[in-house]
Scaffold this motif. Structure first.
Motif, short mmCIF file in Angstrom:
data_model
loop_
_atom_site.label_atom_id
_atom_site.label_comp_id
_atom_site.label_asym_id
_atom_site.label_seq_id
_atom_site.Cartn_x
_atom_site.Cartn_y
_atom_site.Cartn_z
N SER A 56 53.30 32.60 28.68
CA SER A 56 54.04 31.50 28.09
C SER A 56 53.26 30.85 26.95
O SER A 56 53.80 30.56 25.88
N LEU A 57 51.95 30.64 27.16
CA LEU A 57 51.15 30.00 26.12
C LEU A 57 51.00 30.91 24.91
O LEU A 57 51.04 30.45 23.76
N ALA A 58 50.83 32.21 25.16
CA ALA A 58 50.69 33.15 24.03
C ALA A 58 51.98 33.19 23.23
O ALA A 58 51.95 33.29 22.00
N VAL A 59 53.13 33.11 23.94
CA VAL A 59 54.41 33.09 23.23
C VAL A 59 54.52 31.83 22.40
O VAL A 59 54.94 31.86 21.23
N ALA A 60 54.09 30.70 22.97
CA ALA A 60 54.18 29.42 22.27
C ALA A 60 53.34 29.42 21.00
O ALA A 60 53.67 28.72 20.03
N THR A 61 52.24 30.18 20.99
CA THR A 61 51.40 30.23 19.79
C THR A 61 51.71 31.47 18.95
O THR A 61 50.94 31.82 18.07
N GLU A 62 52.85 32.12 19.26
CA GLU A 62 53.38 33.20 18.42
C GLU A 62 52.42 34.36 18.23
O GLU A 62 52.19 34.83 17.11
N GLN A 63 51.85 34.84 19.35
CA GLN A 63 50.97 36.00 19.28
C GLN A 63 51.80 37.29 19.27
O GLN A 63 52.99 37.28 19.62
N SER A 64 51.15 38.39 18.91
CA SER A 64 51.81 39.70 18.92
C SER A 64 51.93 40.20 20.36
O SER A 64 51.28 39.68 21.27
N GLY A 65 52.77 41.23 20.56
CA GLY A 65 53.01 41.78 21.90
C GLY A 65 51.75 42.12 22.68
O GLY A 65 51.57 41.66 23.82
N PRO A 66 50.83 42.92 22.10
CA PRO A 66 49.63 43.28 22.86
C PRO A 66 48.80 42.06 23.25
O PRO A 66 48.24 42.01 24.35
N VAL A 67 48.72 41.07 22.37
CA VAL A 67 47.93 39.87 22.67
C VAL A 67 48.60 39.06 23.78
O VAL A 67 47.93 38.52 24.65
N ILE A 68 49.95 39.02 23.76
CA ILE A 68 50.67 38.33 24.85
C ILE A 68 50.31 38.98 26.19
O ILE A 68 49.99 38.29 27.18
N ILE A 69 50.34 40.31 26.22
CA ILE A 69 50.03 41.00 27.48
C ILE A 69 48.61 40.71 27.93
O ILE A 69 48.34 40.42 29.10
N ILE A 70 47.67 40.76 26.98
CA ILE A 70 46.27 40.54 27.35
C ILE A 70 46.06 39.11 27.83
O ILE A 70 45.32 38.87 28.79
#
Lengths: 207, 207, 207
Positions: free
Chosen positions: C107-121
């Motif tokens: 959720s936080l990675a999505v909120a800061t607009e990260q790329s797919g691989p970074v969201i997963i990590i």
């Protein structure tokens, strides 16, 4: 020189000495001594700076800290054989380093205007984490987790004392002195007299 | 592509291979291979970026690094049984990774205009810490702390050589080549010929 | 309260309970319980925030997180002896915490607009690293690296599921539910039915 800087230098030096003593117990070479001394000396403060997003980290801004830790390591490398019980020196130096590093962490948290709980945690992080890294890397039983020792508890009481003193309107210098004195008194009492908190004891066997 | 980026890719790949070999020794599944490979591959560089407050961390800015580490892990998962001595491969790949990662750390510290001691430390952090994390997590004896091996010492000499070369007016590319060559030569000499620094030897028994 | 904050509170509490249970197995005192509970509760999220250079770290901005972890530790200190198998409780609570922390990281990675691989990590880091710190500090075999258990794999599948759901146009709330459900289902299946990925098996003996 600010309170935080002065305390940081003292904590780095004394923690570096404990790191070098741990390196001597692991029979490392002189670069290994310097490595563990730097890790122990600046580890807690580095984590504090990263958590507070302080830029740059204190020893990047002023590499003299690293020189202090390295010199301490070299001094121990050539003198440790003169000590009768290196583990006892390690324990006591670690107690003094703790009593300096906790106020160092508190001081910086106060300077950046953190809330009470964060001030206490920064004191504990700065005080306890460098020694924890030393013990994990050198494969010693972490002092911070030894059963029936006041260690994290001493740091907690010291940092808490500083927060109470500040809230009561005392000056920062006085609050830091109280912080260090409470930490040292509890830690020393635990080493000498075996002061301790009751530990968890399960009735059923450990499963 | 900058020097730092090129060296980072190479270091990530080779360290990832060592991480996957450590995972094979711990008999993990393929996701475990990828996990340890990523930890080892980007661990040192991540710590360097966090300490220098580089935003974003290199593999967040460019997730291709992660893909490289994962592909390396998958390749090792299906081929490690072909190797005769995985520990020997691990040791030698780790030596090459060290000789690439130290200049990678130096290069980035130079690019952000750090002082000499900080450049040396960033070289050592980038080179040594990923492997240290691998060994702590996989419960191997940390290569960096093995008695009588040049490891941190090799990184120190390499990074120090680069700083001297830069101070002497050599170009960055040349300084990085010197850095990697010195690191690799000392580390390889330590593996093959047993080169070592004298270790601390206490006269009285360890207490 | 945002999704990320709500999930963070739940993950902190449940991970803190597992940390306190690990502390009870190590027979620490009440401050030790709180120390390990805080480390486990906020460890993964703190690393996520440091990597994303989020300033301030979530529990510095809102110390209530720390209070939640400490209260959980105190509750366990006084009730753990009532449990029949603390290790079983630890395993199951850890499974639930994982299933909450992975979507918190996503959720936080999505909120800061990260790329797919970074969201997963970030999902995997938030989910797996707090428990890893707990196990390293308390000297337990890391759950994340136990052979033939789905742990990092469950987190990977959950976070990957969320990324796929988002890419397919589903709302964030739905994606997070899918993320937690997939993680919990795989982890629980691994605990109950022994679901596992094939592990690496070398033909030649381990050298």
């Amino acid at each position: 020189m600010s309170w935080a800087a002065l305390l940081d230098y003292a904590a780095v030096l004394v923690f570096a000495l404990t790191g070098a003593l741990a390196a001597s117990r692991a029979q490392l070479d002189i670069v290994g001594f310097a490595f563990v001394a730097c890790l122990t000396g600046v580890g807690g403060g580095t984590l504090r700076d990263v958590l507070l997003d302080r830029d740059p980290v204190f020893w990047i801004a002023e590499p003299l800290y690293i020189a202090v830790a390295v010199l301490g390591a070299v001094a121990v490398f050539f003198t440790a054989h003169l000590m009768e019980s290196r583990y006892r020196w390690l324990t006591w130096l670690d107690a003094f380093a703790l009593a300096v590093a906790v106020p160092a962490g508190v001081s910086l948290a106060v300077a950046t205007e953190q809330s009470g709980p964060v001030i206490i945690i920064m004191g504990m992080v700065t005080g306890c984490l460098g020694g924890l890294m030393r013990d994990v890397v050198c494969n010693e039983v972490p002092l911070v987790l030894k059963q029936g020792e006041l260690y994290a508890s001493a740091a907690l009481a010291g940092a808490g004392g500083a927060v109470v003193a500040l809230a009561a309107g005392l000056g920062e210098g006085m609050a830091l002195v109280i912080c260090g004195a409470v930490t040292l008194a509890l830690r020393a009492g635990s080493i000498i007299f075996g002061w301790r908190l009751p530990v968890y004891k399960a009735r059923p066997p450990r499963v």
